[in-house]
Motif scaffolding. Structure first.
Motif, mmCIF file in Angstrom:
data_model
loop_
_atom_site.group_PDB
_atom_site.id
_atom_site.type_symbol
_atom_site.label_atom_id
_atom_site.label_comp_id
_atom_site.label_asym_id
_atom_site.label_seq_id
_atom_site.Cartn_x
_atom_site.Cartn_y
_atom_site.Cartn_z
ATOM 1 N N SER A 153 1.007 -1.227 0.074
ATOM 2 C CA SER A 153 -0.043 -0.010 0.029
ATOM 3 C C SER A 153 0.823 1.233 -0.134
ATOM 4 O O SER A 153 0.516 2.340 -0.635
ATOM 5 C CB SER A 153 -0.986 -0.088 1.278
ATOM 6 N N GLN A 154 1.839 1.109 0.720
ATOM 7 C CA GLN A 154 2.875 2.297 0.854
ATOM 8 C C GLN A 154 3.379 2.615 -0.856
ATOM 9 O O GLN A 154 3.746 3.614 -1.334
ATOM 10 C CB GLN A 154 4.055 2.461 1.682
ATOM 11 N N LEU A 155 3.909 1.368 -1.336
ATOM 12 C CA LEU A 155 4.482 1.502 -2.728
ATOM 13 C C LEU A 155 3.558 2.138 -3.664
ATOM 14 O O LEU A 155 3.866 2.877 -4.736
ATOM 15 C CB LEU A 155 4.760 0.153 -3.226
ATOM 16 N N ASN A 156 2.345 1.924 -3.468
ATOM 17 C CA ASN A 156 1.268 2.619 -4.454
ATOM 18 C C ASN A 156 0.841 3.944 -3.907
ATOM 19 O O ASN A 156 0.157 4.402 -4.804
ATOM 20 C CB ASN A 156 -0.143 1.567 -4.575
ATOM 21 N N THR A 157 1.437 4.458 -2.874
ATOM 22 C CA THR A 157 1.177 5.784 -2.471
ATOM 23 C C THR A 157 2.151 6.896 -2.531
ATOM 24 O O THR A 157 2.308 7.875 -3.369
ATOM 25 C CB THR A 157 0.761 5.972 -1.285
ATOM 26 N N LEU A 158 3.190 6.623 -2.014
ATOM 27 C CA LEU A 158 4.448 7.346 -2.046
ATOM 28 C C LEU A 158 5.811 6.687 -1.797
ATOM 29 O O LEU A 158 5.746 5.794 -0.801
ATOM 30 C CB LEU A 158 4.434 8.422 -0.981
ATOM 31 N N GLY A 159 6.567 6.676 -2.574
ATOM 32 C CA GLY A 159 7.979 5.916 -2.502
ATOM 33 C C GLY A 159 9.349 6.497 -1.617
ATOM 34 O O GLY A 159 8.866 6.939 -0.281
ATOM 35 N N VAL A 160 10.281 7.165 -2.324
ATOM 36 C CA VAL A 160 11.121 7.862 -1.611
ATOM 37 C C VAL A 160 11.356 9.317 -1.889
ATOM 38 O O VAL A 160 12.089 9.492 -2.831
ATOM 39 C CB VAL A 160 12.516 7.032 -1.899
ATOM 40 N N PRO A 161 10.840 10.279 -1.393
ATOM 41 C CA PRO A 161 10.930 11.543 -1.708
ATOM 42 C C PRO A 161 12.211 12.275 -1.014
ATOM 43 O O PRO A 161 12.669 13.495 -1.273
ATOM 44 C CB PRO A 161 9.590 12.200 -1.195
ATOM 45 N N SER A 162 12.768 11.422 -0.239
ATOM 46 C CA SER A 162 13.994 11.880 0.404
ATOM 47 C C SER A 162 13.512 13.025 1.865
ATOM 48 O O SER A 162 12.300 13.498 1.705
ATOM 49 C CB SER A 162 15.051 12.883 -0.142
ATOM 50 N N ARG A 163 14.376 13.167 2.721
ATOM 51 C CA ARG A 163 14.241 13.942 3.764
ATOM 52 C C ARG A 163 14.220 15.573 3.633
ATOM 53 O O ARG A 163 14.263 16.248 4.536
ATOM 54 C CB ARG A 163 14.786 13.431 5.174
ATOM 55 N N ALA A 164 14.118 15.746 2.197
ATOM 56 C CA ALA A 164 14.117 17.234 1.915
ATOM 57 C C ALA A 164 12.745 17.893 2.219
ATOM 58 O O ALA A 164 12.704 18.954 2.062
ATOM 59 C CB ALA A 164 14.469 17.544 0.349
ATOM 60 N N PHE A 165 11.842 16.972 2.568
ATOM 61 C CA PHE A 165 10.362 17.326 2.694
ATOM 62 C C PHE A 165 9.851 16.384 4.069
ATOM 63 O O PHE A 165 10.272 15.209 4.270
ATOM 64 C CB PHE A 165 9.584 16.816 1.562
ATOM 65 N N TYR A 166 8.860 16.941 4.412
ATOM 66 C CA TYR A 166 8.138 15.976 5.432
ATOM 67 C C TYR A 166 7.289 14.991 5.011
ATOM 68 O O TYR A 166 6.673 15.201 3.946
ATOM 69 C CB TYR A 166 7.094 16.857 6.391
ATOM 70 N N THR A 167 7.005 13.803 5.524
ATOM 71 C CA THR A 167 6.269 13.084 5.036
ATOM 72 C C THR A 167 5.091 12.393 6.136
ATOM 73 O O THR A 167 5.109 12.790 7.181
ATOM 74 C CB THR A 167 7.025 11.649 4.288
ATOM 75 N N ASP A 168 4.086 11.596 5.591
ATOM 76 C CA ASP A 168 3.059 11.315 6.701
ATOM 77 C C ASP A 168 3.197 10.413 7.446
ATOM 78 O O ASP A 168 2.580 10.120 8.514
ATOM 79 C CB ASP A 168 1.621 11.392 6.058
ATOM 80 N N LYS A 169 4.123 9.389 7.245
ATOM 81 C CA LYS A 169 4.401 8.196 8.043
ATOM 82 C C LYS A 169 5.348 8.205 9.025
ATOM 83 O O LYS A 169 5.415 7.506 10.131
ATOM 84 C CB LYS A 169 4.659 7.077 7.100
ATOM 85 N N LEU A 170 6.445 9.036 8.798
ATOM 86 C CA LEU A 170 7.816 8.596 9.439
ATOM 87 C C LEU A 170 7.445 9.410 11.117
ATOM 88 O O LEU A 170 7.780 8.674 12.030
ATOM 89 C CB LEU A 170 8.739 9.710 8.948
ATOM 90 N N GLY A 171 6.622 10.327 11.302
ATOM 91 C CA GLY A 171 6.210 10.760 12.525
ATOM 92 C C GLY A 171 5.544 9.905 13.378
ATOM 93 O O GLY A 171 5.889 9.520 14.617
ATOM 94 N N ALA A 172 4.616 9.047 12.634
ATOM 95 C CA ALA A 172 3.774 8.098 13.537
ATOM 96 C C ALA A 172 4.730 6.799 13.808
ATOM 97 O O ALA A 172 4.620 6.455 14.945
ATOM 98 C CB ALA A 172 2.709 7.590 12.368
ATOM 99 N N PHE A 173 5.639 6.386 12.984
ATOM 100 C CA PHE A 173 6.697 5.460 13.344
ATOM 101 C C PHE A 173 7.623 5.789 14.450
ATOM 102 O O PHE A 173 7.591 5.193 15.303
ATOM 103 C CB PHE A 173 7.432 5.022 11.890
ATOM 104 N N ALA A 174 8.008 7.026 14.346
ATOM 105 C CA ALA A 174 9.220 7.394 15.493
ATOM 106 C C ALA A 174 8.198 7.479 16.712
ATOM 107 O O ALA A 174 8.729 7.067 17.760
ATOM 108 C CB ALA A 174 9.577 8.784 15.055
ATOM 109 N N GLU A 175 7.164 8.030 16.727
ATOM 110 C CA GLU A 175 6.061 8.258 17.828
ATOM 111 C C GLU A 175 5.973 6.935 18.599
ATOM 112 O O GLU A 175 6.188 6.534 19.552
ATOM 113 C CB GLU A 175 4.701 8.915 17.622
ATOM 114 N N LYS A 176 5.570 5.638 17.740
ATOM 115 C CA LYS A 176 5.187 4.527 18.260
ATOM 116 C C LYS A 176 6.605 3.804 18.771
ATOM 117 O O LYS A 176 6.515 3.135 19.895
ATOM 118 C CB LYS A 176 4.803 3.564 17.142
ATOM 119 N N LEU A 177 7.616 3.912 17.977
ATOM 120 C CA LEU A 177 8.939 3.393 18.770
ATOM 121 C C LEU A 177 9.510 4.005 19.989
ATOM 122 O O LEU A 177 9.914 3.464 20.839
ATOM 123 C CB LEU A 177 10.213 3.398 17.397
ATOM 124 N N CYS A 178 9.158 5.540 19.888
ATOM 125 C CA CYS A 178 9.540 6.184 21.248
ATOM 126 C C CYS A 178 8.781 5.676 22.489
ATOM 127 O O CYS A 178 9.220 5.492 23.615
ATOM 128 C CB CYS A 178 9.759 7.581 21.025
#
Ligand SMILES: Cc1ncc(COP(=O)(O)O)c(C=O)c1O
Length: 401
Positions: free
Chosen positions: A66-91
């Motif tokens: 589902s992620q491949l069909n939505t957004l791949g690798v835009p680099s961290r030059a920009f914010y993206t919608d999943k990274l914060g959720a991942f970091a929050e859960k792991l923290c």
């Protein structure tokens, strides 16, 4: 093509930096893998603990697709919608304040080294270029030149020098030695595995981790734990440090964080440590990309929803005790925690490699580490029936001495 043809081709076109067992895999499902000739094997290695959630895990696959069909690798030059959720859960899961995402384990270790040194200069006020990091004897933290430079294994570093320096070795598990070295005002951090994997599933003395942390605290030295192999349920807790302490200052994760299908690693730390990084001080084109974040998030959800740590503890205790009860003349020691078990083999009787080949012939895939240790680390999704199936095949081999 037959097994030997595939092996010949790999040997012709690939560097010889691995010594695989002679089996050619082309299919997997759950805890099972198949070779090109249709033989079925129980995976008792899990890609060195990366495949904890089991092969072809439906939830990991769905997250990836589902992620491949939505957004791949835009680099961290920009914010993206999943990274914060991942970091929050792991923290939240680990009790750490912030994370810095990378890809491979070695990159996350390098990140920890940079963090410890900067913290040493900026917070502990160590004079320029004098910072030292303590490492444990027998350590394994990856294969970059900096990391092998502080390995105590001669073969990992032979003819790869010159090395950077800035590392001091302490005997693993020896608190007196640690206290002496940590007292040096130039020491900024101690990076160690809580239990050593590649050294041969080496368990430190009970109470060591808590005492080591106290020593580091006393001398204002960062206590940084490499849980790339032991983390995420492998030893019967979400993190191996939880057997003894609340939180280290830094935590390094990898392997199973990528659901066994994608390289996802992270360095986590308390906020005051992570604050040493500012824009431009560190980075990675792929680190923390949306695919990595989506998979990492799902791997953590699976760990929680399927109570993999508890399963690892219960089934690991059962597997370890069953191996001890076999009383094999080949085996000098059975040790480990959770579904992470090392059998120390008497080299006068048989080599660990020969045993692994015999297990393979009986349908169980595992791998030796050094010449004398066989490591068992099945997917944490394994069932008791599957373990019993394996024990039924392991027993006659271990008792054939
Ligand atoms: C404890 C530990 N640290 C670091 C690494 C290196 O990870 P990678 O191979 O992803 O670079 C490993 C790999 O086995 C490991 O077990």
């Amino acid at each position: 093509m037959k097994t030997q043809d595939y092996i010949d081709r790999e040997q012709r076109y690939l560097a010889s930096n691995y010594h695989p067992l002679p089996v050619v895999l082309n299919k997997a499902d759950g805890c099972w893998v198949w070779d090109v000739e249709g033989h079925k094997y129980l995976d008792f290695l899990s890609a060195y603990s990366a495949m904890s959630a089991g092969h072809l895990n439906q939830r990991i696959q769905n997250a990836l697709i589902s992620q491949l069909n939505t957004l791949g690798v835009p680099s961290r030059a920009f914010y993206t919608d999943k990274l914060g959720a991942f970091a929050e859960k792991l923290c939240i899961l680990s009790g750490m304040d912030q994370m810095l995402p990378m890809n491979t384990g070695a990159e996350a270790v390098e990140t920890a080294i940079k963090a410890a040194r900067r913290w040493g200069y900026q917070t502990k006020k160590i004079p320029k270029d004098k910072a030292k990091i303590i490492v444990s004897s027998g350590n394994f933290h990856g294969r970059t030149t900096t990391i092998v430079g502080f390995s105590s294994e001669a073969e990992y570093k032979r003819d790869f020098g010159p090395f950077d320096g800035g590392f001091v070795e302490t005997p693993y598990g020896d608190l007196d030695a640690l206290e002496r070295i940590a007292a040096d005002p130039h020491v900024c951090g101690y990076i160690t595995e809580p239990m050593q994997g590649e050294a041969g599933i080496v368990m430190p003395p009970e109470g060591w981790l808590a005492e080591a942390q106290a020593i580091c605290k006393k001398h204002n030295v960062l206590f940084i734990i490499d849980e790339i192999q032991t983390g995420l349920g492998r030893t019967g807790k979400d993190f191996a440090f939880q057997h003894e302490i609340n939180n280290p200052d830094g935590l390094i994760l990898g392997k199973a964080l990528g659901g066994g299908v994608y390289p996802v690693s992270a360095f986590l730390a308390s906020k005051d440590v992570m604050d040493v990084f500012d824009a431009g001080s560190h980075g990675s084109t792929f680190g923390g990309n949306p695919i990595a974040a989506a998979i990492g998030l799902e791997a953590l959800s699976i760990l929680e929803d399927e109570q993999l740590s508890l399963k690892s503890k219960t089934l690991g205790d059962y597997l370890k005790q069953s191996l001890i009860d076999m009383n094999s003349g080949y085996v000098r020691d059975v040790r480990g925690a959770g579904l992470w078990i090392g059998m120390d083999i008497d080299p006068d009787k048989i080599s660990a490699r020969t045993l692994c080949e015999q297990f393979k012939d009986e349908g169980i895939l595992c791998k030796e580490t050094h010449e004398t240790i066989v490591r068992f680390a099945p997917p944490l999704t394994i069932t008791k029936d599957e373990i019993d199936w394996a024990l039924g095949r392991i027993r006659p081999i271990l008792q054939s001495v």
